[in-house]
Design a protein around this motif. Structure first.
Motif, PDB file in Angstrom:
ATOM      1  N   ASN A  68      -2.267   2.727   0.620  1.00  0.00           N
ATOM      2  CA  ASN A  68      -3.195   2.436  -0.471  1.00  0.00           C
ATOM      3  C   ASN A  68      -4.615   2.270   0.089  1.00  0.00           C
ATOM      4  O   ASN A  68      -4.871   1.353   0.877  1.00  0.00           O
ATOM      5  N   PRO A  69      -5.556   3.113  -0.299  1.00  0.00           N
ATOM      6  CA  PRO A  69      -6.921   3.020   0.259  1.00  0.00           C
ATOM      7  C   PRO A  69      -7.687   1.779  -0.196  1.00  0.00           C
ATOM      8  O   PRO A  69      -8.702   1.427   0.413  1.00  0.00           O
ATOM      9  N   VAL A  70      -7.229   1.116  -1.276  1.00  0.00           N
ATOM     10  CA  VAL A  70      -7.959  -0.062  -1.766  1.00  0.00           C
ATOM     11  C   VAL A  70      -7.164  -1.348  -1.543  1.00  0.00           C
ATOM     12  O   VAL A  70      -7.372  -2.333  -2.236  1.00  0.00           O
ATOM     13  N   ARG A  71      -6.270  -1.343  -0.578  1.00  0.00           N
ATOM     14  CA  ARG A  71      -5.450  -2.542  -0.361  1.00  0.00           C
ATOM     15  C   ARG A  71      -6.249  -3.676   0.271  1.00  0.00           C
ATOM     16  O   ARG A  71      -5.812  -4.825   0.274  1.00  0.00           O
ATOM     17  N   PHE A  72      -7.427  -3.368   0.849  1.00  0.00           N
ATOM     18  CA  PHE A  72      -8.137  -4.389   1.604  1.00  0.00           C
ATOM     19  C   PHE A  72      -9.629  -4.092   1.587  1.00  0.00           C
ATOM     20  O   PHE A  72     -10.058  -2.958   1.804  1.00  0.00           O
ATOM     21  N   LYS A  73     -10.408  -5.128   1.278  1.00  0.00           N
ATOM     22  CA  LYS A  73     -11.857  -5.037   1.392  1.00  0.00           C
ATOM     23  C   LYS A  73     -12.251  -5.616   2.748  1.00  0.00           C
ATOM     24  O   LYS A  73     -11.907  -6.747   3.078  1.00  0.00           O
ATOM     25  N   GLN A  74     -12.936  -4.837   3.544  1.00  0.00           N
ATOM     26  CA  GLN A  74     -13.268  -5.248   4.904  1.00  0.00           C
ATOM     27  C   GLN A  74     -13.970  -6.599   4.921  1.00  0.00           C
ATOM     28  O   GLN A  74     -14.849  -6.870   4.097  1.00  0.00           O
TER      29      GLN A  74
END
Length: 378
Positions: A68-74
């Motif tokens: 998932n590309p949106v699993r984590f906000k840096q």
């Protein structure tokens, strides 16, 4: 519909043009990701763990699993695993655990293990006449040696011979499988060292390796009988350990099938509960009584006592040695067991290297360092 604060790690997708509605993905997914919607397969992607079982069982390769590309906000302060675990624990009240391998890049220490012999002996001047060896003997040592006509006159107490200064730490049958224990026993025999059964008793399949096995007596007394005590080269009394300091142990009944029940001597399907204290040990005098009862039952084999690396470990170890133990096993706080995840209790524990140094210094000051070997673990 409310979405979890922790976005899905993986996105399971189905190409519905390829899909032939065979429902094999539904039948083979153990996580409940797929369900039948009447006309097509529905997906609850939040449940997907990317085991890829559905991918392999799909006959037309209609399934794909993507990260998932949106699993984590840096975040500069917190990593992905920290944030994910906090969110999941907040939502469920549970503690995130993992099994069957590691999802984090931990160093495989055993594959990179280096034993530096100069730490245990003076370097050899001539290796042909003065071979350097790592052979170690665990057990009580005499305070002095007497010789007669060049031969040792002093009678040595029972010792455990190790070809290298290493042992396989306790992992009980039930917390790990019989195959895993057999592998440890076979490896111990090949390496000339010993493995510890933990508190799960001793399965009969391990009897051929008894010369490389230490058996354990813990608070639950699982599997303990005269035959068990005499099955190994030594007996260990577990008072405490780093992974569960002072809180006992719990092996769920779901992990107690017939073979485990027979070995532990408990009914099938019952929880194997290890009390926090040993109910016959409330003083050094009680411990001494158990140590010598075990020695008398085993024709005076070495007895080890296992404790956690707590802040007053030196005083505890002194009492253990004076109670007659041949080995003091100190377990650190960053290890783990088959039955329990590792936990850290910094307000109670100290680093294992500090614990060993404190115990060694205390025993030397009291003039009893030769009375017991020290094992460091964790």
């Amino acid at each position: 519909m409310f979405k979890s604060l922790a976005p899905p790690e993986y996105l399971a997708t189905i190409d519905h043009e390829k899909c032939i509605r065979c429902k094999r993905c539904i039948q083979n997914c153990g996580w409940g990701v797929y369900s039948w919607g009447g006309e097509r397969v529905l997906i609850d992607t939040a449940k997907c763990v990317k085991c890829l079982r559905c991918y392999h069982y799909c006959p037309v390769e209609a399934i794909q699993i993507f990260d998932n590309p949106v699993r984590f906000k840096q975040n500069a302060y917190w990593g992905y695993n920290n944030i994910r675990n906090i969110k999941r624990q907040a939502e469920t009240g549970g503690i995130p655990l993992t099994g069957m391998g590691s999802d984090l890049p931990y160093t495989i220490l055993f594959d990179n293990l280096l034993i530096d012999a100069c730490q245990v002996t003076n370097p050899s001047i001539d290796p042909l006449r003065e071979p350097m060896e790592l052979r170690t003997y665990l057990g009580k040592k005499p305070s002095n040696l007497e010789f007669e006509k060049g031969r040792l006159k002093t009678k040595m107490p029972p010792q455990i011979k190790l070809e290298v200064p290493m042992i396989f730490a306790p992992m009980s049958y039930g917390s790990i499988s019989l195959n895993a224990q057999k592998v440890l026993a076979i490896a111990a025999k090949e390496c000339g060292i010993v493995m510890n059964t933990g508190e799960g008793g001793l399965h009969e399949d391990l009897l051929p390796y008894r010369s490389n096995i230490i058996v354990q007596v813990a608070s639950g007394r699982f599997g303990v009988n005269p035959d068990y005590l005499n099955a190994g080269v030594a007996v260990e009394i577990k008072i405490g350990q780093g992974a569960k300091p002072g809180i006992g142990g719990h092996l769920p009944g779901e992990k107690i099938p017939l073979e485990v029940a027979k070995t532990r001597m408990i009914p099938v399907g019952t929880d194997a509960l290890s009390p926090a204290p040993q109910h016959d040990i409330y003083s050094i005098e009680d411990l001494r009584q158990l140590i010598y009862a075990i020695k008398e039952a085993t024709d005076y084999k070495p007895v080890s006592v296992k404790i956690a690396a707590v802040h007053n470990v030196a005083a505890i170890a002194s009492g253990i040695v004076r109670a007659g133990a041949d080995i003091v096993y100190i377990d650190g706080f960053r290890g783990g067991t088959g039955a329990a995840p590792s936990i850290i209790r910094d307000h109670l524990g100290i680093p294992i290297e500090h614990a060993v140094a404190a115990v060694d210094d205390r025993l030397r000051q009291e003039g009893i360092r030769n009375e017991a070997s020290i094992i460091a673990a964790g």
